[in-house]
Design a protein around this motif. Structure first.
Motif, PDB file in Angstrom:
ATOM      1  N   VAL A  31       0.861  -1.174   0.000  1.00  0.00           N
ATOM      2  CA  VAL A  31       0.000   0.000   0.000  1.00  0.00           C
ATOM      3  C   VAL A  31       0.899   1.225   0.000  1.00  0.00           C
ATOM      4  N   GLU A  32       0.726   2.082  -0.993  1.00  0.00           N
ATOM      5  CA  GLU A  32       1.487   3.331  -1.015  1.00  0.00           C
ATOM      6  C   GLU A  32       0.800   4.312  -0.071  1.00  0.00           C
ATOM      7  N   CYS A  33       1.580   4.923   0.800  1.00  0.00           N
ATOM      8  CA  CYS A  33       1.001   5.845   1.765  1.00  0.00           C
ATOM      9  C   CYS A  33       2.013   6.943   2.103  1.00  0.00           C
ATOM     10  N   GLU A  34       1.595   7.833   2.946  1.00  0.00           N
ATOM     11  CA  GLU A  34       2.471   8.884   3.428  1.00  0.00           C
ATOM     12  C   GLU A  34       2.510   8.792   4.934  1.00  0.00           C
ATOM     13  N   GLY A  35       3.679   9.033   5.488  1.00  0.00           N
ATOM     14  CA  GLY A  35       3.819   8.949   6.933  1.00  0.00           C
ATOM     15  C   GLY A  35       4.757  10.011   7.442  1.00  0.00           C
ATOM     16  N   THR A  36       4.746  10.158   8.735  1.00  0.00           N
ATOM     17  CA  THR A  36       5.657  11.090   9.370  1.00  0.00           C
ATOM     18  C   THR A  36       6.566  10.323  10.312  1.00  0.00           C
ATOM     19  N   GLY A  37       7.672  10.893  10.626  1.00  0.00           N
ATOM     20  CA  GLY A  37       8.637  10.261  11.517  1.00  0.00           C
ATOM     21  C   GLY A  37       9.889  11.102  11.559  1.00  0.00           C
ATOM     22  N   ARG A  38      10.968  10.474  11.968  1.00  0.00           N
ATOM     23  CA  ARG A  38      12.247  11.173  12.025  1.00  0.00           C
ATOM     24  C   ARG A  38      13.009  10.951  10.724  1.00  0.00           C
ATOM     25  N   TYR A  39      13.081  11.991   9.917  1.00  0.00           N
ATOM     26  CA  TYR A  39      13.754  11.908   8.626  1.00  0.00           C
ATOM     27  C   TYR A  39      14.866  12.939   8.578  1.00  0.00           C
ATOM     28  N   SER A  40      15.977  12.567   7.972  1.00  0.00           N
ATOM     29  CA  SER A  40      17.065  13.508   7.740  1.00  0.00           C
ATOM     30  C   SER A  40      16.685  14.409   6.577  1.00  0.00           C
ATOM     31  N   PHE A  53       0.404  20.433   9.862  1.00  0.00           N
ATOM     32  CA  PHE A  53       1.101  20.189  11.115  1.00  0.00           C
ATOM     33  C   PHE A  53       2.425  19.455  10.941  1.00  0.00           C
ATOM     34  N   ALA A  54       2.653  18.845   9.802  1.00  0.00           N
ATOM     35  CA  ALA A  54       3.897  18.089   9.605  1.00  0.00           C
ATOM     36  C   ALA A  54       4.095  17.797   8.128  1.00  0.00           C
ATOM     37  N   GLU A  55       5.326  17.566   7.772  1.00  0.00           N
ATOM     38  CA  GLU A  55       5.622  17.112   6.419  1.00  0.00           C
ATOM     39  C   GLU A  55       5.399  15.606   6.381  1.00  0.00           C
ATOM     40  N   ALA A  56       4.826  15.117   5.320  1.00  0.00           N
ATOM     41  CA  ALA A  56       4.585  13.685   5.177  1.00  0.00           C
ATOM     42  C   ALA A  56       5.506  13.143   4.093  1.00  0.00           C
ATOM     43  N   TYR A  57       5.941  11.903   4.255  1.00  0.00           N
ATOM     44  CA  TYR A  57       6.902  11.303   3.345  1.00  0.00           C
ATOM     45  C   TYR A  57       6.321  10.035   2.744  1.00  0.00           C
ATOM     46  N   ARG A  58       6.670   9.800   1.513  1.00  0.00           N
ATOM     47  CA  ARG A  58       6.169   8.665   0.757  1.00  0.00           C
ATOM     48  C   ARG A  58       6.776   7.366   1.304  1.00  0.00           C
ATOM     49  N   VAL A  59       5.922   6.457   1.716  1.00  0.00           N
ATOM     50  CA  VAL A  59       6.365   5.165   2.224  1.00  0.00           C
ATOM     51  C   VAL A  59       5.469   4.076   1.646  1.00  0.00           C
ATOM     52  N   ILE A  60       5.939   2.852   1.774  1.00  0.00           N
ATOM     53  CA  ILE A  60       5.167   1.688   1.371  1.00  0.00           C
ATOM     54  C   ILE A  60       4.888   0.863   2.615  1.00  0.00           C
ATOM     55  N   LYS A  61       3.622   0.461   2.769  1.00  0.00           N
ATOM     56  CA  LYS A  61       3.289  -0.485   3.829  1.00  0.00           C
ATOM     57  C   LYS A  61       3.193  -1.855   3.171  1.00  0.00           C
ATOM     58  N   LEU A  62       3.994  -2.769   3.643  1.00  0.00           N
ATOM     59  CA  LEU A  62       4.003  -4.141   3.165  1.00  0.00           C
ATOM     60  C   LEU A  62       3.306  -4.989   4.217  1.00  0.00           C
ATOM     61  N   GLU A  63       2.375  -5.827   3.798  1.00  0.00           N
ATOM     62  CA  GLU A  63       1.729  -6.768   4.702  1.00  0.00           C
ATOM     63  C   GLU A  63       1.951  -8.171   4.170  1.00  0.00           C
ATOM     64  N   ILE A  64       2.362  -9.066   5.062  1.00  0.00           N
ATOM     65  CA  ILE A  64       2.589 -10.447   4.665  1.00  0.00           C
ATOM     66  C   ILE A  64       2.175 -11.363   5.809  1.00  0.00           C
ATOM     67  N   LEU A  65       1.358 -12.368   5.499  1.00  0.00           N
ATOM     68  CA  LEU A  65       1.004 -13.396   6.472  1.00  0.00           C
ATOM     69  C   LEU A  65       2.085 -14.460   6.432  1.00  0.00           C
ATOM     70  N   ALA A  66       2.524 -14.896   7.608  1.00  0.00           N
ATOM     71  CA  ALA A  66       3.604 -15.872   7.651  1.00  0.00           C
ATOM     72  C   ALA A  66       3.350 -16.907   8.736  1.00  0.00           C
ATOM     73  N   ALA A  67       3.744 -18.129   8.454  1.00  0.00           N
ATOM     74  CA  ALA A  67       3.736 -19.167   9.475  1.00  0.00           C
ATOM     75  C   ALA A  67       4.733 -18.753  10.561  1.00  0.00           C
ATOM     76  N   ASP A  68       4.489 -19.208  11.780  1.00  0.00           N
ATOM     77  CA  ASP A  68       5.340 -18.805  12.901  1.00  0.00           C
ATOM     78  C   ASP A  68       6.829 -19.032  12.625  1.00  0.00           C
ATOM     79  N   GLU A  69       7.160 -20.137  11.981  1.00  0.00           N
ATOM     80  CA  GLU A  69       8.574 -20.447  11.725  1.00  0.00           C
ATOM     81  C   GLU A  69       9.195 -19.564  10.642  1.00  0.00           C
ATOM     82  N   HIS A  70       8.381 -18.831   9.888  1.00  0.00           N
ATOM     83  CA  HIS A  70       8.899 -17.952   8.834  1.00  0.00           C
ATOM     84  C   HIS A  70       9.003 -16.488   9.262  1.00  0.00           C
ATOM     85  N   VAL A  71       8.516 -16.153  10.432  1.00  0.00           N
ATOM     86  CA  VAL A  71       8.487 -14.753  10.862  1.00  0.00           C
ATOM     87  C   VAL A  71       9.892 -14.164  10.940  1.00  0.00           C
ATOM     88  N   ILE A  72      10.793 -14.820  11.616  1.00  0.00           N
ATOM     89  CA  ILE A  72      12.158 -14.279  11.773  1.00  0.00           C
ATOM     90  C   ILE A  72      12.865 -14.158  10.421  1.00  0.00           C
TER      91      ILE A  72
END
Length: 113
Positions: A31-40, A53-72
């Motif tokens: 999902v392409e989105c905009e977020g705020t945080g600590r940016y140089s 109230f703030a500058e927003a920066y282009r970010v991607i939210k990645l979502e992935i379902l994983a079996a417990d053994e694949h999380v790390i």
């Protein structure tokens, strides 16, 4: 089973995607989105002035379902390929998933992913 959400720089998403795919993790949502945080200042990729109230920066939210053994392994791949070493490299959140269902086949649980 876990839901991994990773918020990464827009320009690093292709590297993250390629690394995950290379290791056999194919099912993910972006999902392409905009977020705020600590940016140089020299790392600003996209500034939106629609938020006074703030500058927003282009970010991607990645979502992935994983079996417990694949999380790390998934987290390690994301961290390795999303990192630049500057503020704003993103964050990864892991949440438990109680159940999952595949609409087409009615498979449940780990078989649904």
């Amino acid at each position: 089973m876990k839901l991994i959400k990773a918020y990464v720089r827009y320009r690093k998403m292709e590297e993250v995607y390629d690394a995950l795919k290379h290791e056999g993790f194919y099912s993910m949502t972006f999902v392409e989105c905009e977020g705020t945080g600590r940016y140089s200042d020299h790392e600003k990729e996209h500034i939106s002035y629609k938020y006074p109230f703030a500058e927003a920066y282009r970010v991607i939210k990645l979502e992935i379902l994983a079996a417990d053994e694949h999380v790390i392994p998934v987290i390690q791949l994301i961290r390795k390929n999303a990192r630049t070493g500057y503020n704003g490299d993103g964050v990864i959140v892991v949440s438990p998933v109680d159940s999952a269902y595949k609409v087409r086949t009615d498979e449940e649980g780990i078989l649904a992913i």
